[in-house]
Design a protein around this motif. Sequence first.
Motif, PDB file in Angstrom:
ATOM      1  N   UNK A 116      -0.162 -17.308  10.101  1.00 37.38           N
ATOM      2  CA  UNK A 116       0.003 -16.049  10.831  1.00 37.38           C
ATOM      3  C   UNK A 116      -0.926 -14.915  10.376  1.00 37.38           C
ATOM      4  N   UNK A 117      -1.012 -14.637   9.063  1.00 32.11           N
ATOM      5  CA  UNK A 117      -1.907 -13.539   8.676  1.00 32.11           C
ATOM      6  C   UNK A 117      -3.351 -13.806   9.091  1.00 32.11           C
ATOM      7  N   UNK A 119      -4.322 -15.535  11.813  1.00 27.10           N
ATOM      8  CA  UNK A 119      -4.406 -15.244  13.246  1.00 27.10           C
ATOM      9  C   UNK A 119      -4.537 -13.733  13.461  1.00 27.10           C
ATOM     10  N   UNK A 120      -3.725 -13.000  12.710  1.00 29.00           N
ATOM     11  CA  UNK A 120      -3.769 -11.548  12.845  1.00 29.00           C
ATOM     12  C   UNK A 120      -5.158 -11.031  12.504  1.00 29.00           C
ATOM     13  N   UNK A 121      -5.728 -11.549  11.421  1.00 29.45           N
ATOM     14  CA  UNK A 121      -7.062 -11.108  11.013  1.00 29.45           C
ATOM     15  C   UNK A 121      -8.083 -11.436  12.096  1.00 29.45           C
ATOM     16  N   UNK A 122      -7.955 -12.624  12.710  1.00 32.75           N
ATOM     17  CA  UNK A 122      -8.890 -13.007  13.772  1.00 32.75           C
ATOM     18  C   UNK A 122      -8.773 -12.047  14.952  1.00 32.75           C
ATOM     19  N   UNK A 123      -7.540 -11.641  15.261  1.00 31.49           N
ATOM     20  CA  UNK A 123      -7.335 -10.712  16.369  1.00 31.49           C
ATOM     21  C   UNK A 123      -7.951  -9.349  16.086  1.00 31.49           C
ATOM     22  N   UNK A 135      -7.839 -11.663   3.304  1.00 31.50           N
ATOM     23  CA  UNK A 135      -6.402 -11.721   3.608  1.00 31.50           C
ATOM     24  C   UNK A 135      -5.712 -12.835   2.818  1.00 31.50           C
ATOM     25  N   UNK A 139      -3.326 -12.329  -0.637  1.00 33.68           N
ATOM     26  CA  UNK A 139      -1.917 -12.670  -0.444  1.00 33.68           C
ATOM     27  C   UNK A 139      -1.498 -13.805  -1.377  1.00 33.68           C
TER      28      UNK A 139
ATOM     29  N   UNK B  50      -5.924 -18.536  20.397  1.00 31.26           N
ATOM     30  CA  UNK B  50      -5.197 -19.043  19.232  1.00 31.26           C
ATOM     31  C   UNK B  50      -4.552 -20.400  19.485  1.00 31.26           C
ATOM     32  N   UNK B  74     -11.665 -16.694  18.482  1.00 31.25           N
ATOM     33  CA  UNK B  74     -10.789 -15.539  18.728  1.00 31.25           C
ATOM     34  C   UNK B  74     -11.382 -14.214  18.235  1.00 31.25           C
ATOM     35  N   UNK B  75     -12.053 -14.254  17.065  1.00 28.10           N
ATOM     36  CA  UNK B  75     -12.498 -12.978  16.501  1.00 28.10           C
ATOM     37  C   UNK B  75     -13.668 -12.376  17.270  1.00 28.10           C
ATOM     38  N   UNK B  79     -10.428  -8.873  22.548  1.00 27.43           N
ATOM     39  CA  UNK B  79      -9.009  -8.899  22.858  1.00 27.43           C
ATOM     40  C   UNK B  79      -8.216  -8.513  21.619  1.00 27.43           C
ATOM     41  N   UNK B  83       1.515  -8.765  17.768  1.00 24.56           N
ATOM     42  CA  UNK B  83       2.574  -9.759  17.700  1.00 24.56           C
ATOM     43  C   UNK B  83       3.932  -9.075  17.698  1.00 24.56           C
ATOM     44  N   UNK B  87       3.259  -8.024  12.106  1.00 24.79           N
ATOM     45  CA  UNK B  87       2.325  -8.685  11.195  1.00 24.79           C
ATOM     46  C   UNK B  87       1.350  -7.727  10.527  1.00 24.79           C
ATOM     47  N   UNK B  89      -0.519  -6.352   7.387  1.00 24.34           N
ATOM     48  CA  UNK B  89      -0.832  -7.041   6.139  1.00 24.34           C
ATOM     49  C   UNK B  89      -0.031  -6.417   5.005  1.00 24.34           C
ATOM     50  N   UNK B  91      -0.269  -6.681   1.857  1.00 20.69           N
ATOM     51  CA  UNK B  91      -0.982  -6.276   0.643  1.00 20.69           C
ATOM     52  C   UNK B  91      -1.808  -5.008   0.852  1.00 20.69           C
ATOM     53  N   UNK B 100      -8.995  -1.962   8.000  1.00 21.62           N
ATOM     54  CA  UNK B 100      -9.362  -3.371   8.199  1.00 21.62           C
ATOM     55  C   UNK B 100      -9.864  -3.581   9.624  1.00 21.62           C
ATOM     56  N   UNK B 106     -15.231  -4.362  17.502  1.00 16.47           N
ATOM     57  CA  UNK B 106     -16.109  -5.210  18.302  1.00 16.47           C
ATOM     58  C   UNK B 106     -16.878  -4.480  19.391  1.00 16.47           C
TER      59      UNK B 106
END
Lengths: 223, 359
Positions: A116-117, A119-123, A135, A139, B50, B74-75, B79, B83, B87, B89, B91, B100, B106
């Motif tokens: 999940x983290x 995927x979030x980073x990719x988004x 990430x 973690x 994803x 995806x990156x 888009x 979620x 989600x 992060x 840390x 971040x 993009x």
Amino acid sequence: MNLTPVWISLQLASVTVAVLLVLGTPLAWWLAMGRSRWRVAVDAVVALPLVLPPTVLGFYMLILLAPQGPVGGPWLAVTGETLTFSFAGLVITSVLYSLPFVVQPLRDAFRGIGPRPLETAAMLGANRLDAFLTVACPLAGRGFVTAIVLGFAHTLGEFGAILMVGGSLPGETRTVAIAIYEHVETLDYAAAHALSAGLLVFSFVALLAIYTLNGRRRPGIGL
Amino acid sequence: MTASPLEFDLTLERPGFRLRAADRLESGITALFGPSGCGKTTLLRCLAGLEPACQGRIRHGDQHWQGPEGRLPPHRRAVGLVFQDTRLFPHLSARENLDFAERRRRGDGPGRAEVIDGLGLRALLDQSPAALSGGESQRVALGRALLAGPRILLLDEPLSGLDAARQSEIMPLLRAIPERFGVRLLVVTHACHEVLSLANRMILMQAGQLITQAPVSELFSAPDYWPFLGLTEPAVLWPGRVVARDNDWGLTTLATDAGRLRVSGISAGSGAPVMLRVSARDVVLSLEPPMATSMLNSLPVRVETLETEREGVVRVRLAVGHRAALWTHVTRQSVAALRLEPGRRLHALIRPEVLGVNH
């Protein structure tokens, strides 16, 4: 008292852990995230040093690293030095011997993070390497500390495999554990006591540090 | 700032589940509506790249995200996906979470100050995600997604898990996003009231299939779709605009397709769009123009259809002017007493419900 074995052990443990972090982190990542059908088999191979008698590992390493062996031969041809009875040979042996102690905590830490983290980073526009470094690794911080401490402490305490591959050359391959054995053989109990107590205290402090850090949770391997 | 349309035609097969979805995402806010487990979240994940098993095509403007030529990771797609569980992060602080996204932006997108002020994040910046409430986390996650510079923003149930007060706090922020930041929104929801107060268009989904897509007011007014929407009470939606305000009585006059209506409880200024709902139970029929009643609004109507709904009750569809319609229930006895038949002209007293105001 001669402290050279202590320095050799500390050097060996440091180099071994450094090598294991470089090699073991990608391996642990693959074990945690990969979908290959070889994963289970590799997992089992990584765990082998946990159950094998150190002499078995040492014996096979001796054959591999010997001047006529499949690894020792080419090494001798390139560097002009033998791997058996050398510090480099000890490092290679220790890397295998301590492999599960570094890879397993890292693997479990990565597994605990899950996809999940990432995927979030990719988004948010991070590519896979970026997401891994910024990430996943932070973690998995506790996993890294556990891996480093366990890998270091376990390498310090290594005896059988090292004795088979490195013998006991003073100033080259005589580590603390072997020095203790030699002291006992020569009935120098005072020196054996001093080194043993040192190892005992160090190991206790290292484990205490991990358990404190992990907040009473057990680290990821069967301790 | 103009956004390119997102067109897709996708399939995804899983044991016991098949997703089949094709549509073109228009500007503004589109609600993706359907029961739990119908594949709404999976569709978002497919669009975001994803779901590696997803087959088909996705095109954003003239950029191919997915197709026979290959797929964009995806990156690299413009888009964003917020979620359901935000989600953030753990840390990183709220500020670092925003950093971040901003560092990996993009393309052009909203400015940092604009996002922080627009979503009210300033006081949260130094907090750790663990210290944030559900609504605060949602706002930070939304801001983080916007700072990454997406052209399409996918939101997975952004309001679930929030109490009514927090929902009404986030709702206006969401509604303002397309206009303010030039971003198209696709919002997953299974709550009718969220669709009504948020979206201008909706996609209806069931068991992995797209049932239909249409403007919200059209879909909610069409009896065929009431079962999908879980509506038991026939109702129509009338989009309108504020034309005048009577401060003495606290009433606002709205222009709608059905004519001018007066409602209370709106503070929006002239020209603001308002969505009204008129349910069958809020419509009363009268033969004479009503003179002395407490209902503020009455409209001349013409009977279009009569349909027996259950024992003794008839559902009547009424035409209001040329472009609007109404539903009401009457008893069979009233049908006889008022001599209701198609073409019959009479008056409807209505009590419209204000669903949403876009400030």
